[in-house]
Design an enzyme around this catalytic site. Sequence first.
Site, PDB file in Angstrom:
ATOM      1  N   LYS A  54       0.844  -1.202   0.000  1.00 32.37           N
ATOM      2  CA  LYS A  54       0.000   0.000   0.000  1.00 32.37           C
ATOM      3  C   LYS A  54       0.875   1.247   0.000  1.00 32.37           C
ATOM      4  O   LYS A  54       0.596   2.204  -0.734  1.00 32.37           O
ATOM      5  CB  LYS A  54      -0.949  -0.031   1.208  1.00 32.37           C
ATOM      6  CG  LYS A  54      -2.046  -1.074   1.034  1.00 32.37           C
ATOM      7  CD  LYS A  54      -2.747  -1.457   2.324  1.00 32.37           C
ATOM      8  CE  LYS A  54      -3.695  -2.635   2.085  1.00 32.37           C
ATOM      9  NZ  LYS A  54      -4.216  -3.232   3.312  1.00 32.37           N
TER      10      LYS A  54
ATOM     11  N   GLN B 129      -4.225  -1.997   9.676  1.00 33.93           N
ATOM     12  CA  GLN B 129      -4.106  -3.320   9.051  1.00 33.93           C
ATOM     13  C   GLN B 129      -4.674  -4.376   9.998  1.00 33.93           C
ATOM     14  O   GLN B 129      -4.334  -4.409  11.185  1.00 33.93           O
ATOM     15  CB  GLN B 129      -2.633  -3.617   8.725  1.00 33.93           C
ATOM     16  CG  GLN B 129      -2.415  -4.900   7.946  1.00 33.93           C
ATOM     17  CD  GLN B 129      -3.028  -4.850   6.547  1.00 33.93           C
ATOM     18  OE1 GLN B 129      -2.962  -3.849   5.850  1.00 33.93           O
ATOM     19  NE2 GLN B 129      -3.639  -5.954   6.132  1.00 33.93           N
TER      20      GLN B 129
ATOM     21  N   ASP C 155     -11.158   2.973   4.769  1.00 32.91           N
ATOM     22  CA  ASP C 155     -11.484   1.571   4.489  1.00 32.91           C
ATOM     23  C   ASP C 155     -12.851   1.189   5.061  1.00 32.91           C
ATOM     24  O   ASP C 155     -13.187  -0.002   5.126  1.00 32.91           O
ATOM     25  CB  ASP C 155     -10.396   0.637   5.034  1.00 32.91           C
ATOM     26  CG  ASP C 155     -10.453  -0.749   4.379  1.00 32.91           C
ATOM     27  OD1 ASP C 155     -11.106  -0.887   3.322  1.00 32.91           O
ATOM     28  OD2 ASP C 155      -9.865  -1.683   4.926  1.00 32.91           O
TER      29      ASP C 155
END
Length: 282
Positions: free
Chosen positions: A56, A100, A123
């Site tokens: 990323k 994450q 996200d």
Amino acid sequence: MTYANQLILDGNAVADSIKARLETRIASLAERGITPCLATVLVGDDPASATYVRMKGNACRRLGIASIRVELPAGTTTEELIGALRKLNEDASVHGILLQHPVPHGIDERAAFEAIDIRKDVDGVTTLGFAQNAFGFADFPSCTPAAIMAILDYYELPIRGRHAVVIGRSPILGKPVSAMLLNADATVTTCHSRTEDLPAIVRLADIVVAAVGRPNFVRGDWIKPGAVVLDAGYNPGNVGDVGYEACARHASAITPVPAGVGPVTIATLLKHTVDAAEKLGA
Ligand code: NAP
């Protein structure tokens, strides 16, 4: 029956088209002195998670998006992680925050997700982001579900009135993609580990989304001839949740792994970071 005119859904092509549209927007932000910035937060030393975070960061760099990596030891407490996320919330140079996951056992992952400012929740992991997505007006739906929808859109594959079967009901994948397909007027069946006779249900699907986390789980004889198959799975060794060769024989269109949903997920994350920079930088 083998499906003759089969389409391989090229995730790299979809990702490139998303990224190409970001370039002028990033340049306009630069003229205003704003560099979009994604902060990634990694807790512990899981090698796969470290690889995803690195990928990323590299994708950000290639496009002129800044990235900050926050790395915390495996023994981090929920309170310490929430403290780190709050610092990023308050940092005006940060526009998107990605925690994450999964985080190590012992951390309350849900509490950590909830600490992310909705304006930076690129996200779609917060309860509010999830709910907005269910209502159909989220700024930032979860990236993988949004990537699946972007692939269907790029290839102009019809959704309205089709029966979509989603295998998996996680809050970051199965449930939000089910909501997005429903909002796009599909008739949706969401399956999970307690579903009875899963193959019979998948055989009814015009669109199959596999989000199970088990390599090669979906079998060729589950696929109705002509169905569209989207494989969100990403298992060790670059293996998807769909038995590709067998399913490709029956599908009219199918995503490979790698180079299917994965690159579109990353491109979507970049897009959401630019969206957030435009909103927050105004
Ligand atoms: P998850 O949280 O582990 O959820 C897996 C889901 O699959 C659960 O809902 C589970 O049901 C269901 N399931 C497990 N075994 C099943 C079975 N035998 N029959 C039917 N359903 C079953 O996983 P996730 O985070 O959603 O991820 C799913 C996959 O997507 C993984 O391969 C992951 O690596 C991949 N992924 C890819 C990306 C990307 O960028 N491409 C991003 C995120 C995730 P229960 O709810 O009943 O337990």
